[in-house]
Motif scaffolding. Sequence first.
Motif, mmCIF file in Angstrom:
data_model
loop_
_atom_site.group_PDB
_atom_site.id
_atom_site.type_symbol
_atom_site.label_atom_id
_atom_site.label_comp_id
_atom_site.label_asym_id
_atom_site.label_seq_id
_atom_site.Cartn_x
_atom_site.Cartn_y
_atom_site.Cartn_z
ATOM 1 N N LEU A 198 -7.921 -11.104 -4.443
ATOM 2 C CA LEU A 198 -6.857 -11.702 -3.633
ATOM 3 C C LEU A 198 -6.793 -11.130 -2.219
ATOM 4 N N LEU A 199 -7.616 -10.145 -1.908
ATOM 5 C CA LEU A 199 -7.543 -9.496 -0.597
ATOM 6 C C LEU A 199 -7.679 -10.465 0.579
ATOM 7 N N PRO A 200 -8.509 -11.507 0.483
ATOM 8 C CA PRO A 200 -8.577 -12.442 1.617
ATOM 9 C C PRO A 200 -7.280 -13.212 1.852
ATOM 10 N N HIS A 201 -6.380 -13.173 0.883
ATOM 11 C CA HIS A 201 -5.177 -14.005 0.954
ATOM 12 C C HIS A 201 -3.890 -13.208 1.155
ATOM 13 N N VAL A 202 -3.980 -11.879 1.190
ATOM 14 C CA VAL A 202 -2.779 -11.059 1.358
ATOM 15 C C VAL A 202 -3.011 -10.028 2.455
ATOM 16 N N GLU A 203 -1.918 -9.547 3.020
ATOM 17 C CA GLU A 203 -2.000 -8.471 4.003
ATOM 18 C C GLU A 203 -1.883 -7.147 3.257
ATOM 19 N N PHE A 204 -3.005 -6.496 3.071
ATOM 20 C CA PHE A 204 -3.029 -5.251 2.306
ATOM 21 C C PHE A 204 -4.123 -4.363 2.867
ATOM 22 N N ASP A 205 -3.767 -3.123 3.170
ATOM 23 C CA ASP A 205 -4.702 -2.159 3.749
ATOM 24 C C ASP A 205 -5.213 -1.250 2.629
ATOM 25 N N VAL A 206 -6.410 -1.523 2.142
ATOM 26 C CA VAL A 206 -6.976 -0.762 1.024
ATOM 27 C C VAL A 206 -7.120 0.710 1.386
ATOM 28 N N ALA A 207 -7.646 0.986 2.566
ATOM 29 C CA ALA A 207 -7.862 2.377 2.978
ATOM 30 C C ALA A 207 -6.541 3.136 3.050
ATOM 31 N N ALA A 208 -5.496 2.483 3.576
ATOM 32 C CA ALA A 208 -4.188 3.140 3.671
ATOM 33 C C ALA A 208 -3.612 3.414 2.286
ATOM 34 N N CYS A 209 -3.786 2.466 1.371
ATOM 35 C CA CYS A 209 -3.283 2.645 0.009
ATOM 36 C C CYS A 209 -3.957 3.831 -0.669
ATOM 37 N N ILE A 210 -5.273 3.894 -0.571
ATOM 38 C CA ILE A 210 -6.009 5.000 -1.193
ATOM 39 C C ILE A 210 -5.628 6.325 -0.537
ATOM 40 N N ALA A 211 -5.465 6.317 0.788
ATOM 41 C CA ALA A 211 -5.050 7.540 1.483
ATOM 42 C C ALA A 211 -3.674 7.994 1.011
ATOM 43 N N ASN A 212 -2.758 7.051 0.816
ATOM 44 C CA ASN A 212 -1.425 7.395 0.329
ATOM 45 C C ASN A 212 -1.491 7.984 -1.077
ATOM 46 N N ALA A 213 -2.325 7.387 -1.923
ATOM 47 C CA ALA A 213 -2.463 7.884 -3.295
ATOM 48 C C ALA A 213 -3.046 9.296 -3.307
ATOM 49 N N LEU A 214 -4.049 9.531 -2.475
ATOM 50 C CA LEU A 214 -4.675 10.855 -2.427
ATOM 51 C C LEU A 214 -3.766 11.887 -1.763
ATOM 52 N N ARG A 215 -2.876 11.421 -0.918
ATOM 53 C CA ARG A 215 -1.883 12.326 -0.331
ATOM 54 C C ARG A 215 -0.957 12.863 -1.419
ATOM 55 N N VAL A 216 -0.611 12.006 -2.371
ATOM 56 C CA VAL A 216 0.232 12.419 -3.495
ATOM 57 C C VAL A 216 -0.565 13.242 -4.498
ATOM 58 N N ASN A 217 -1.810 12.828 -4.742
ATOM 59 C CA ASN A 217 -2.630 13.449 -5.785
ATOM 60 C C ASN A 217 -4.082 13.516 -5.312
ATOM 61 N N GLU A 226 0.798 -1.222 0.000
ATOM 62 C CA GLU A 226 0.000 0.000 0.000
ATOM 63 C C GLU A 226 0.835 1.279 0.000
ATOM 64 N N ASP A 227 2.163 1.153 0.128
ATOM 65 C CA ASP A 227 2.999 2.356 0.129
ATOM 66 C C ASP A 227 3.544 2.706 -1.254
ATOM 67 N N LYS A 228 3.142 1.986 -2.295
ATOM 68 C CA LYS A 228 3.648 2.270 -3.643
ATOM 69 C C LYS A 228 3.439 3.726 -4.070
ATOM 70 N N PRO A 229 2.279 4.338 -3.793
ATOM 71 C CA PRO A 229 2.121 5.742 -4.208
ATOM 72 C C PRO A 229 3.144 6.679 -3.575
ATOM 73 N N LEU A 230 3.600 6.359 -2.371
ATOM 74 C CA LEU A 230 4.595 7.199 -1.704
ATOM 75 C C LEU A 230 5.999 6.927 -2.241
ATOM 76 N N LYS A 231 6.256 5.694 -2.649
ATOM 77 C CA LYS A 231 7.568 5.342 -3.191
ATOM 78 C C LYS A 231 7.752 5.858 -4.613
ATOM 79 N N TYR A 232 6.670 5.917 -5.372
ATOM 80 C CA TYR A 232 6.729 6.330 -6.777
ATOM 81 C C TYR A 232 5.741 7.476 -7.012
ATOM 82 N N PRO A 233 5.948 8.607 -6.351
ATOM 83 C CA PRO A 233 4.932 9.667 -6.375
ATOM 84 C C PRO A 233 4.714 10.306 -7.741
ATOM 85 N N ASP A 234 5.751 10.370 -8.583
ATOM 86 C CA ASP A 234 5.580 11.035 -9.876
ATOM 87 C C ASP A 234 4.495 10.368 -10.714
ATOM 88 N N MET A 235 4.449 9.044 -10.681
ATOM 89 C CA MET A 235 3.460 8.334 -11.488
ATOM 90 C C MET A 235 2.046 8.607 -10.990
#
Length: 332
Positions: free
Chosen positions: A274-293, A251-260
């Motif tokens: 695949l969400l039931p099978h991986v540890e991934f925070d959807v809300a955190a990912c979207i928040a990170n993306a919106l923080r960038v853009n 979920e931190d990809k938007p912060l690592k690659y902000p230009d994209m």
Amino acid sequence: MCKVCGCGTASIEGKEPAAHAPSQAHAHTHADGTRHSHAHSHSHSHDHAHDHEHDHDHLHDHDHVHHHDHAEGTHDYGAGLAGVHVPGMSQERIVRIERDILAKNNAYARANRARLAARGVFALNLVSSPGSGKTTLLERIIAELSGRVPVAVIEGDQQTANDAQRIRATGAPAIQINTGKGCHLDAHMVGHALDDLALDDLALDDLALDGPPLRAGGVLFIENVGNLVCPAAFDLGEAHKVVVLSVTEGEDKPLKYPDMFAAADVMLLNKSDLLPHVEFDVAACIANALRVNPRLKTLVVSARTGEGLAAFIAFIEAGVAMARAGANAAAG
């Protein structure tokens, strides 16, 4: 880095490799093995001006800029004026080269955009890291749009025509661009692909396609090379960049690659099945993306199950309607 080095040469499937230089003569081979060379007249803007400025940068570069945080154990080579580091090259020279490369690319992008607008074609540039599921998404979307909107695809990869073959199996026409060592598509490459899609009414028998050419009032998907860095800087003439991120990536990809994420208008968070099978925070990912853009439109989707795709299909159809209306208005 690509903005500085102008890396790679590119080839369109069935044609000789072509450098990024703006030569418009090219050759292609028909299904019967007949090979033709063409010197087409394009609407591209070709700048043949030569820059004779000489910079003598030596290996003992004294404009070495980076920030070293000993406490954190990090080296930041993006701290300089150019935002990138090239050994032996000053920050000022990097900026000059970058501006020159992007200015030429942007001229081609404007020409592509004008050609697409004249035909009422809605173009989307799909960008992501490798393995995010772009091609599988396209297969699903093409099936959803079948009989409703004409579709064509330009595929970008360093090697192989695997993805173009997958798209053609859906019945949609596809052009494969191989970038060689290059890690992104540019507007010049896309302009050649538009020629092969008969955007300017080239004869169908001039095309080595398994389906009809791109039709007016349709949608063009450009699937870029898998890379979350370099494609961010290159306008291809699209209406929107669509960044695809899968739930297997973190979920931190938007912060690592902000230009994209800053360059994109839409983010598709793919592989939600695949969400039931991986540890991934959807809300955190979207928040990170919106923080960038903050203006980024975000959708959680699954190419496998179809979850969330109805909203993206509606977005596409609205864009197609606007493109058609614009073309009709311009035509009078």
